[in-house]
Design a protein around this motif. Structure first.
Motif, PDB file in Angstrom:
ATOM      1  N   SER A  70      55.376  88.912  -4.966  1.00 20.36           N
ATOM      2  CA  SER A  70      55.660  89.955  -5.953  1.00 20.36           C
ATOM      3  C   SER A  70      56.465  91.090  -5.332  1.00 20.36           C
ATOM      4  O   SER A  70      57.372  91.640  -5.963  1.00 20.36           O
ATOM      5  N   ILE A  71      56.131  91.443  -4.097  1.00 21.91           N
ATOM      6  CA  ILE A  71      56.862  92.512  -3.413  1.00 21.91           C
ATOM      7  C   ILE A  71      58.310  92.095  -3.170  1.00 21.91           C
ATOM      8  O   ILE A  71      59.240  92.886  -3.347  1.00 21.91           O
ATOM      9  N   ARG A  72      58.509  90.849  -2.779  1.00 24.02           N
ATOM     10  CA  ARG A  72      59.879  90.351  -2.566  1.00 24.02           C
ATOM     11  C   ARG A  72      60.653  90.325  -3.875  1.00 24.02           C
ATOM     12  O   ARG A  72      61.846  90.645  -3.921  1.00 24.02           O
ATOM     13  N   ASN A 184      58.354  96.265 -12.249  1.00 25.56           N
ATOM     14  CA  ASN A 184      57.051  96.344 -11.589  1.00 25.56           C
ATOM     15  C   ASN A 184      56.011  95.540 -12.359  1.00 25.56           C
ATOM     16  O   ASN A 184      55.177  94.845 -11.762  1.00 25.56           O
ATOM     17  N   ASP A 245      63.839  97.444   1.432  1.00 29.77           N
ATOM     18  CA  ASP A 245      63.969  96.465   0.346  1.00 29.77           C
ATOM     19  C   ASP A 245      64.897  95.326   0.749  1.00 29.77           C
ATOM     20  O   ASP A 245      64.644  94.155   0.437  1.00 29.77           O
ATOM     21  N   TYR A 316      53.154  97.543   4.958  1.00 32.43           N
ATOM     22  CA  TYR A 316      53.977  97.856   3.787  1.00 32.43           C
ATOM     23  C   TYR A 316      53.351  97.277   2.518  1.00 32.43           C
ATOM     24  O   TYR A 316      53.332  97.928   1.468  1.00 32.43           O
ATOM     25  N   SER A 317      52.823  96.070   2.616  1.00 27.96           N
ATOM     26  CA  SER A 317      52.196  95.424   1.459  1.00 27.96           C
ATOM     27  C   SER A 317      50.965  96.202   1.003  1.00 27.96           C
ATOM     28  O   SER A 317      50.749  96.394  -0.203  1.00 27.96           O
ATOM     29  N   GLN A 320      52.202  99.305  -0.766  1.00 27.54           N
ATOM     30  CA  GLN A 320      52.729  98.968  -2.086  1.00 27.54           C
ATOM     31  C   GLN A 320      51.608  98.631  -3.064  1.00 27.54           C
ATOM     32  O   GLN A 320      51.711  98.893  -4.264  1.00 27.54           O
TER      33      GLN A 320
END
Length: 343
Positions: A70-72, A184, A245, A316-317, A320
């Motif tokens: 999802s982050i990617r 998002n 990103d 980072y995950s 987020q």
């Protein structure tokens, strides 16, 4: 009355705007709803809505093995937003500007015509931002001036000579914020096969409820407001968010070696030009990150094939996940509230 709030027929309002572009319809709906205090507490209703919310928590997201996907996805969509409007996208490229932008937009949506001091004014934005030590008064005022210069905001009609002077987002800014929340929600849908993004697209007036709630929670929660050390070294710098990103979008989770994810070939000159930042600034940023072990190169000393550490990705995950949890909570809360009011 079905599909109505206090006599306001939602179905007729939407049909009335069908001939306009999608974002024009959204802007008109937001304007029409501004006169109705749909965010005010309702003792009986609010309690029922709060109880019905079923949203991901930050802990659940961080522990989900599919969350990195999802982050990617979000990182790649953010790149698309940058390509569509580079200067506007840079408003979300550093964490300080992200907080300023989200807070300013929320203030606009929270405008109450019964309170002339409410809404997006320099005083209100400065007060809210400085209270959390995100930026100085001068930085806030310079930020507002930049938004106005590039026509991302305008003076509210009739307020040009009044005090306090109110600002409102331009159509392009409405579109960018709507897109940001939409992607998002789409990223969250990847985790459970949900239909958040589709529901949001079909019900643009949700924005008035969703965005201010996200902005307020993110600003007030130090876990999001103050990124962890490895993340902060990128996010507190100009265009640092775009750099992260780029790396997250390009890394291959399947190709890991000794706690390192391969990003691929990185040409600092081209990347700096792409993100409208100086090459020297980018090189210094990468050098500091390399000293901390966050990134490195497979081909020293040429430094073209970059890797990013598993530790950085995990940190980072987790960071987020805090924001994504607030996005999900705000959406579920707003959806439940509208459904209750429409009965």
């Amino acid at each position: 009355m079905a599909n109505s709030w206090d006599g306001v027929d939602l179905r007729n309002m939407i049909v009335e705007h069908e001939k306009l572009s999608f974002i024009q319809r959204y802007a008109c709906l937001i304007g029409r709803f501004a006169a109705f205090d749909i965010t005010a507490p309702n003792a009986g209703l609010r309690g029922e809505v709060e109880k019905s919310i079923m949203a991901f928590t930050a802990e659940q997201l961080a522990g989900n093995c599919s969350f990195l996907m999802s982050i990617r996805f979000l990182a790649r969509q953010t790149r698309g937003m940058f390509d569509a409007g580079p200067r506007l996208a840079r408003l979300l490229a550093s964490h300080q500007r992200w907080l300023l932008t989200q807070t300013a937009y929320a203030l606009h949506l929270e405008y109450d015509p019964r309170d002339p001091t409410s809404g997006f004014t320099a005083v209100r934005l400065t007060g809210r931002i400085t209270a959390h030590k995100v930026a100085s008064r001068n930085t806030v005022l310079a930020f507002i001036e930049e938004l106005y210069t590039y026509r991302f905001i305008t003076h509210t009609p009739g307020d040009e000579r009044r005090r306090p002077r109110h600002f409102e987002p331009a159509i392009v800014s409405h579109q960018a914020m709507f897109t940001w929340i939409h992607v998002n929600l789409a990223a969250l849908d990847l985790l459970d096969g949900g239909e958040r993004a589709a529901f949001f697209q079909a019900n643009p007036a949700l924005m008035k409820l969703v965005q201010p709630r996200i902005a307020r929670h993110c600003l007030e929660d130090a876990a999001w407001r103050e990124p962890p050390e490895q993340v902060a070294q990128f996010l507190w710098t100009e265009a640092g968010g775009l750099v992260v990103d780029n790396f997250i979008a390009r890394m291959e989770p399947e190709e890991t070696e000794a706690g390192k994810f391969l990003v691929g070939r990185v040409e600092t000159r081209a990347l700096a030009a792409d993100f409208m930042m100086s090459r020297t600034h980018l090189q210094r940023l990468l050098a500091k990150a390399a000293q901390r072990g966050c990134v490195g190169w497979h081909d020293e000393p040429r430094k073209t094939r970059l890797w990013i550490s598993q530790g950085f990705v995990e940190e980072y995950s987790a960071w987020q996940a805090v924001k994504f949890a607030y996005v999900d909570e705000a959406f579920e809360w707003a959806k439940a509230r509208i459904e209750e009011l429409a009965v």
